[in-house]
Design an enzyme around this catalytic site. Structure first.
Site, PDB file in Angstrom:
ATOM      1  N   TRP A 196      -4.911  -8.129   3.865  1.00 10.19           N
ATOM      2  CA  TRP A 196      -4.135  -9.278   3.389  1.00 10.19           C
ATOM      3  C   TRP A 196      -4.136 -10.353   4.467  1.00 10.19           C
ATOM      4  O   TRP A 196      -4.400 -10.079   5.635  1.00 10.19           O
ATOM      5  CB  TRP A 196      -2.702  -8.850   3.060  1.00 10.19           C
ATOM      6  CG  TRP A 196      -1.991  -8.198   4.199  1.00 10.19           C
ATOM      7  CD1 TRP A 196      -1.298  -8.805   5.204  1.00 10.19           C
ATOM      8  CD2 TRP A 196      -1.903  -6.792   4.475  1.00 10.19           C
ATOM      9  NE1 TRP A 196      -0.787  -7.877   6.080  1.00 10.19           N
ATOM     10  CE2 TRP A 196      -1.142  -6.631   5.663  1.00 10.19           C
ATOM     11  CE3 TRP A 196      -2.383  -5.653   3.830  1.00 10.19           C
ATOM     12  CZ2 TRP A 196      -0.859  -5.384   6.200  1.00 10.19           C
ATOM     13  CZ3 TRP A 196      -2.104  -4.410   4.385  1.00 10.19           C
ATOM     14  CH2 TRP A 196      -1.348  -4.289   5.549  1.00 10.19           C
ATOM     15  N   CYS A 208      -7.406  -1.305   7.010  1.00  8.48           N
ATOM     16  CA  CYS A 208      -6.230  -1.833   6.319  1.00  8.48           C
ATOM     17  C   CYS A 208      -5.409  -2.671   7.294  1.00  8.48           C
ATOM     18  O   CYS A 208      -5.166  -2.253   8.430  1.00  8.48           O
ATOM     19  CB  CYS A 208      -5.365  -0.703   5.757  1.00  8.48           C
ATOM     20  SG  CYS A 208      -3.918  -1.300   4.845  1.00  8.48           S
ATOM     21  N   SER A 225       0.858  -1.192   0.000  1.00 11.31           N
ATOM     22  CA  SER A 225       0.000   0.000   0.000  1.00 11.31           C
ATOM     23  C   SER A 225       0.892   1.239   0.000  1.00 11.31           C
ATOM     24  O   SER A 225       1.790   1.364   0.837  1.00 11.31           O
ATOM     25  CB  SER A 225      -0.896   0.010   1.232  1.00 11.31           C
ATOM     26  OG  SER A 225      -1.713  -1.136   1.271  1.00 11.31           O
ATOM     27  N   ASP A 232      -8.495  -2.713   2.567  1.00 11.44           N
ATOM     28  CA  ASP A 232      -7.241  -3.038   1.884  1.00 11.44           C
ATOM     29  C   ASP A 232      -6.525  -3.999   2.827  1.00 11.44           C
ATOM     30  O   ASP A 232      -5.758  -3.582   3.692  1.00 11.44           O
ATOM     31  CB  ASP A 232      -6.428  -1.769   1.651  1.00 11.44           C
ATOM     32  CG  ASP A 232      -5.129  -2.020   0.897  1.00 11.44           C
ATOM     33  OD1 ASP A 232      -4.886  -3.192   0.513  1.00 11.44           O
ATOM     34  OD2 ASP A 232      -4.345  -1.074   0.707  1.00 11.44           O
TER      35      ASP A 232
END
Length: 695
Positions: free
Chosen positions: A694, A647, A453, A692
């Protein structure tokens, strides 16, 4: 005779050129989608100007089946290759693998009824198709899909198509397996015949590989029965021919020693820069942002001026890594290739549809160092395939057991996070000189760029991109402990050490070829490209925003706040800007601590920072707890149509934040828990809630 003046001639020439452009669709001067397709085409022995008609390709190459893939990290492409390989070796199918972006789809209504289509599709981000599958996904699932011919009955244009599908996803994401499910439903709606149930691999549960293996066996059984296929004993048949070139040396100009394409080889790197063609960008600043010695977090500034690369706040930057010298040495040594590491090899597809995954001629060292994911996880199927090439019978038996017994494999390989060279080392100390290099090329994924990012604002610094990256390390305890190092973050750490004066950078005992092929990355350069994201600030800066980003998950929010601070300084009306940030201790890993004070001065009361420190006291505090404490403020801003952003870690933090937000809405608005969840889902659908994340 009519006399033409200069203006007449200019107009006439323009009309001729314009007509030619329309009729040829830019064939003669259009920029190819893949800037180095010609380089790979030469390596493959493929013809320039290859067809985009999949039916023509199947016919001219005499194939029975095509395995399409939509892949972001390389796993779906790997599974597609394995299915094609297995279909050929076990059942005699004449198979080919196809990248979805390489072909058109309007003529699929004429797909031959005696052929098979297999779709291996990853779901990326929040239910999105991978970059190479976007056009296909939008076409096949669109409301007004239409085909070019009348190859099948009206209303059932794909009645002739037989297909199977496998999806790759992560159950921690809201739209788990959205792509394969939607494609599966669309194909059936259009009349296609599904031969076997669609499979789904779950990366979130850590069962992707076993899910794939469990799906494919019954799939092959059903496929064989319905298409009258006879199984035979599988024997390794190489897809690629590898030829050692005594007539060339690594210093020869035409030999690739790590360059990604022909332009880079010739020193004429040019755009467009993308996932096929990186920009070799200078690192203009690098520093450590943790204050402890046993952990590292890097802040880097990448200069993209003069490259025509652009980014928007919230986008991602891709870093193209190289493998650590220690792992390259281990890999070449166990295969008995150490003494021939700089031997030039040519790699050629033995089938017209086979695509060599890197440009050739190259060297063993360059292929392994720059192009092969040698530190990646190992599949049971791959281990089983290597049993035939074991140096002795005991090793062969051990490899066979690892390939057959999933619990034993999990204990000895998966739980230890071993790479393929480590597996071979532990099975036998002898060199595995019988292993064909071709099977390694076929079975090991291509080394993929890693995405980060962007932690800067394009409004504030349009020609410099900031990266915030925690250097990764996994320590595996046991009688033979294993320490797994992050491939890209340790590479970046080596570059940081180089920039700060280290003659021979060796982060955590690793070394890297940081000057790149033929020293083309010297002076602290790194290959990058930019990937655009939907993770964006509202277009109206007066709208409130709530951001939740613990650890390095704060990266894009640094960019968001940097941008809003600049807008406030310029006199714009900036809405309430709330950040929930967490880390272990404020004295160790409080990222950008001083900067938040600076942004506070620019934004005034519009900016509030709520912190959560998990290791400062006996009572661990996390961002979701701080979020709950500010329930009234959070709901007030959401009622004002404020955007909510998350995020970071998808498997725990992001999921818990979503649950807490539902609870906040339920309690603050006096609605049921079910209604609170429904409102959060609606926020996601309308893009008011963005992630965003992961795993």
């Amino acid at each position: 005779m009519v006399q033409l003046d200069t203006l007449d001639l200019i107009v006439l020439v323009a009309l001729v050129v314009g007509t030619a452009a329309y009729l040829t669709k830019g064939t003669y001067w259009g920029i190819p989608k893949d800037p180095y397709a010609a380089s790979f085409a030469n390596a493959n022995g493929a013809k320039a100007g290859k067809t985009r008609n999949i039916l023509e390709k199947l016919d001219e190459s005499g194939k029975d089946a095509v395995v399409f893939y939509g892949s972001q990290t390389g796993t779906a492409e790997d599974y597609a290759s394995r299915l094609a390989k297995e279909g050929s070796s076990r059942f005699g199918l004449k198979t080919m693998v196809a990248d979805l972006e390489d072909y058109d789809y309007e003529n699929l209504d004429a797909f031959p009824e005696d052929k098979l289509a297999i779709f291996v599709l990853a779901t990326y981000g929040e239910g999105e198709p991978t970059d190479n599958a976007v056009d296909f996904f939008e076409f096949i699932t669109g409301p007004d899909v239409s085909f070019s011919g009348d190859g099948a009955a009206e209303g059932q244009p794909l009645a002739n198509m037989k297909f199977v599908a496998f999806g790759l996803g992560n159950n921690t994401y809201e739209h788990y397996q959205a792509v394969v499910r939607k494609v599966n439903d669309a194909l059936i709606k259009l009349g296609a015949q599904r031969i076997s149930a669609a499979g789904e691999g779950d990366d979130g549960a850590g069962t992707m590989e076993e899910d794939f293996l469990a799906w494919k066996e019954p799939m092959w059984t059903e496929l064989a029965a319905k298409m009258n296929l006879e199984e035979r004993e599988a024997v390794y048949e190489p897809t690629f021919g590898v030829t050692e070139r005594e007539d060339l040396s690594a210093d020869t100009n035409e030999v690739y020693v790590g360059e990604p394409n022909k332009n880079h080889l010739e020193g004429k790197s040019k755009g467009p820069y993308n996932s096929h063609n990186p920009y070799i960008a200078p690192i203009v600043e690098s520093r450590e942002v943790f204050t402890v010695k046993d952990r590292n977090c890097l802040h880097m500034e990448i200069d993209i001026s003069g490259s025509n690369l652009t980014y928007q706040t919230g986008d991602h930057i891709a870093v193209w890594p190289t493998n650590a010298g220690k792992e390259v040495d281990r890999f070449l040594n166990i295969l008995g290739l150490s003494d021939r590491r700089h031997m030039v090899i040519s790699v050629k597809g033995l089938d017209s549809t086979a695509r060599v995954p890197f440009p050739t001629p190259t060297t063993y060292d360059a292929a392994v160092r720059y192009h092969m994911e040698i530190c990646g996880p190992v599949s049971r199927q791959f281990v089983a395939a290597l049993a035939a090439f074991a140096p002795d019978e005991d090793s062969k038996g051990e490899m066979a057991r690892l390939g057959e017994d999933k619990d034993y494999f999990k204990e000895k390989v998966s739980n230890q996070y071993l790479n393929i060279a480590q597996v071979l080392e532990r099975v036998s100390e002898a060199n595995w000189t019988n292993v064909p290099f071709s099977i390694m090329i076929e079975s090991i994924q291509k080394l993929q760029p890693r995405y980060y990012s962007i932690s800067s604002s394009s409004l504030v610094q349009k020609s410099k991109i900031s990266i915030t990256a925690v250097v990764e390390e996994i320590r595996v305890p046991g009688s033979t402990p294993n320490i797994v190092k992050g491939v890209t973050t340790n590479y970046l750490l080596a570059l940081k050490q180089k920039q700060h004066g280290a003659a021979d950078p060796d982060p955590h005992g690793l070394t890297y070829a940081i000057t790149g092929p033929r020293n083309k990355y010297d002076g602290c350069h790194v290959p990058v490209h930019v990937r655009h994201s939907n993770f964006k600030l509202p277009s109206d800066p007066s709208k409130p925003i709530i951001m939740v980003g613990p650890g390095s998950g704060v990266a894009p929010f640094r960019g968001f706040i940097q941008e809003r601070a600049a807008q406030a300084k310029a006199g714009e009306n900036v809405g309430k800007t709330i950040l929930f940030y967490g880390c272990r201790k404020r004295s160790e890993d409080f990222l950008y601590r001083d900067e938040w004070e600076m942004y506070k001065q620019a934004l005034g009361d519009s900016f509030e920072l709520f912190t959560a420190f998990s290791r400062e006291t006996d009572q661990k505090v996390y961002v979701q707890q701080r979020l709950l404490e500010q329930a009234a403020l959070v709901d007030e801003l959401l009622q004002k149509k404020g955007n909510f952003y998350v995020c970071g870690d998808a498997s725990n933090m992001a999921r818990e934040v979503s649950i807490v937000l539902s609870q906040i809405i339920s309690s603050q608005r006096g609605v049921s828990a079910e209604k609170g969840e429904e409102i959060v889902k609606s926020m996601r659908s309308s893009n008011q809630y963005q992630e965003d994340v992961w795993s």
